[in-house]
Design an enzyme around this catalytic site. Structure first.
Site, short mmCIF file in Angstrom:
data_model
loop_
_atom_site.label_atom_id
_atom_site.label_comp_id
_atom_site.label_asym_id
_atom_site.label_seq_id
_atom_site.Cartn_x
_atom_site.Cartn_y
_atom_site.Cartn_z
N ALA A 6 0.86 -1.18 0.00
CA ALA A 6 0.00 0.00 0.00
C ALA A 6 0.89 1.23 0.00
O ALA A 6 1.66 1.45 0.94
CB ALA A 6 -0.91 -0.01 1.22
N SER A 8 1.10 5.23 -0.14
CA SER A 8 0.33 6.45 0.06
C SER A 8 0.85 7.63 -0.73
O SER A 8 0.16 8.63 -0.91
CB SER A 8 0.33 6.82 1.55
OG SER A 8 1.64 7.19 1.95
N LEU A 32 -4.55 3.87 -2.70
CA LEU A 32 -5.97 3.87 -2.39
C LEU A 32 -6.59 5.23 -2.68
O LEU A 32 -6.17 6.24 -2.10
CB LEU A 32 -6.20 3.50 -0.93
CG LEU A 32 -5.55 2.20 -0.46
CD1 LEU A 32 -5.87 1.95 1.02
CD2 LEU A 32 -5.98 1.01 -1.31
N CYS A 101 -10.11 3.77 9.82
CA CYS A 101 -9.63 3.47 8.48
C CYS A 101 -8.81 2.18 8.47
O CYS A 101 -8.95 1.34 7.58
CB CYS A 101 -8.80 4.63 7.95
SG CYS A 101 -8.24 4.44 6.24
N GLY A 125 3.77 1.29 5.40
CA GLY A 125 4.88 2.02 5.99
C GLY A 125 4.68 2.35 7.46
O GLY A 125 5.35 3.24 7.99
N CYS A 199 -7.28 13.61 7.16
CA CYS A 199 -7.08 13.86 5.73
C CYS A 199 -8.31 14.43 5.05
O CYS A 199 -8.19 15.16 4.06
CB CYS A 199 -6.63 12.57 5.03
SG CYS A 199 -7.88 11.26 4.95
#
Length: 387
Positions: A6, A8, A32, A101, A125, A199
């Site tokens: 994943a 970011s 994502l 999340c 990470g 976010c």
């Protein structure tokens, strides 16, 4: 292993993916897409999940020579994280959207899709570690870099999710080392600032953001005796322990500042009092999970450390699963009182560096019985609010 990384768009996930490749794994990168309108998310030094972040992630994947995809989870994110955030505040609770999340998107929906596609694990990470326990089962542990440790926000992971998680940064001693490694590898985001706060709130104004969605209905601010001493423009924007933003017309008799002790959504009031009234000697909740093998006898009190915020210090405590008012709850008694504990927050329990599990706080017991009104069970608060 076949690894889904994943990515970011930040330095941590890029270096984590690079280490997975270097370790010989078959790695595929994925970014994502979490917003229906990416332009409404933060950009620059305070952002994540934007179009720019997606491009940064793609460039890192190209540099590593791995396949790269963008997965659209915007509808799921809106329902499970954003809408949940609003509903929790409306119910007088204080949610943690990053934990939600992780619980419902990154290590649930994404991991489920990854496993369906034949991947063995999801790599991120995060600064945390997965180690083999004495019983041979995987355990979630704190990272070596204590200042960057993110095991708290991963405390919602179950044993199955931990078994399929890969955290290459867990043993890294500092963020500076990660940035230096990224620089040496030629990763463009080596000096990209960390993302902060929430976010999906563009300017960091949580109160204004909530007001746009739930309205700003004026109400009263009460003292511990129920006397009206001020007004507010919407109870949903407050959280327990808050001091700023209180419009109090009547000063305290002792001249000291007052803090939010309770939010009552049913009658749209906020209760305030002195700082010492925030001291809590017991927390409990019925929504709890174990991160791997649970304690041998969770119904018997066991020693642990409890942490109630991502960057708070852990506090020695005793915990046990008990039946309280007809419901099975994880009850935690800290050695020293906790302060500013709000319903909806998550308490993560540790045994040394190992994450044992977590509980969403529904109920608290004051350490200063006469200093604050009793906090009602959050389930009753939510019911009163029409949740």
């Amino acid at each position: 292993m076949k690894i889904l990384a994943a990515m970011s768009g930040g330095v941590d996930s890029a270096v984590a993916a690079a280490r997975a490749v270097e370790a010989g794994h078959d790695v595929t990168g994925v970014h994502l897409a979490l917003s229906r309108m990416p332009g409404t998310l933060r950009t620059g030094s305070r952002g994540c999940c934007t179009i720019e972040d997606s491009m940064d992630a793609r460039r890192a994947a190209d540099l590593l020579g791995i396949p790269f995809y963008v997965w659209d989870f915007s509808e799921r994110f809106a329902a499970d994280v954003v809408d949940d955030f609003v509903a929790e505040y409306q119910a007088g609770r204080t949610p943690n959207p990053c934990m939600r999340c992780n619980e419902r998107i990154k290590f649930a929906a994404v991991l489920e899709k990854a496993l369906d596609l034949g991947f063995d694990a999801v790599c991120t990470g995060h600064y945390a570690d997965v180690l083999e326990g004495p019983d041979g089962q995987p355990e979630l542990h704190r990272a070596a870099a204590w200042a960057k440790d993110q095991s708290y926000v991963l405390g919602v992971l179950t044993a199955e999710q931990i078994a399929h998680s890969y955290f290459p940064l867990g043993s890294t001693p500092s963020k500076a080392e990660v940035r230096a490694e990224a620089q040496a590898r030629g990763i463009q985001v080596a000096q990209k600032p960390d993302s902060h706060d929430i976010c999906f709130i563009p300017d960091g104004d949580t109160r204004g953001w909530l007001a746009d969605r739930v309205g700003a209905e004026p109400g009263e601010i009460l003292d511990g005796e129920g006397n009206a001493i001020g007004t507010h423009q919407g109870a949903a924007a407050f959280t327990v322990g808050q001091r700023k933003g209180l419009a109090i017309g009547t000063p305290a008799p002792d001249g000291r500042p007052r803090f939010v002790l309770e939010i009552r959504p049913k009658d749209n009031t906020v209760v305030v009092g002195p700082q010492e009234a925030l001291a809590i000697r017991e927390i409990a909740g019925s929504s709890y999970t174990w991160a791997g093998t649970p304690p041998t006898r969770p119904d018997q009190p066991f020693d642990c450390d409890v942490q109630i915020r991502a960057h708070a210090d852990p506090v020695p405590a005793r915990a046990a699963v008990s039946v309280v008012d007809g419901s099975v709850q994880l009850v935690i008694t800290p050695r020293d009182p906790l302060h500013g504990v709000a319903p909806g927050q998550t308490a993560v329990v540790y045994a040394g560096t190992r994450v044992l599990g977590q509980v969403t706080i529904d109920r608290t017991v004051s350490a200063v019985d006469d200093a604050r009104p009793p906090m009602r069970d959050a389930a009753l608060v939510g019911a009163a609010a029409g949740e």
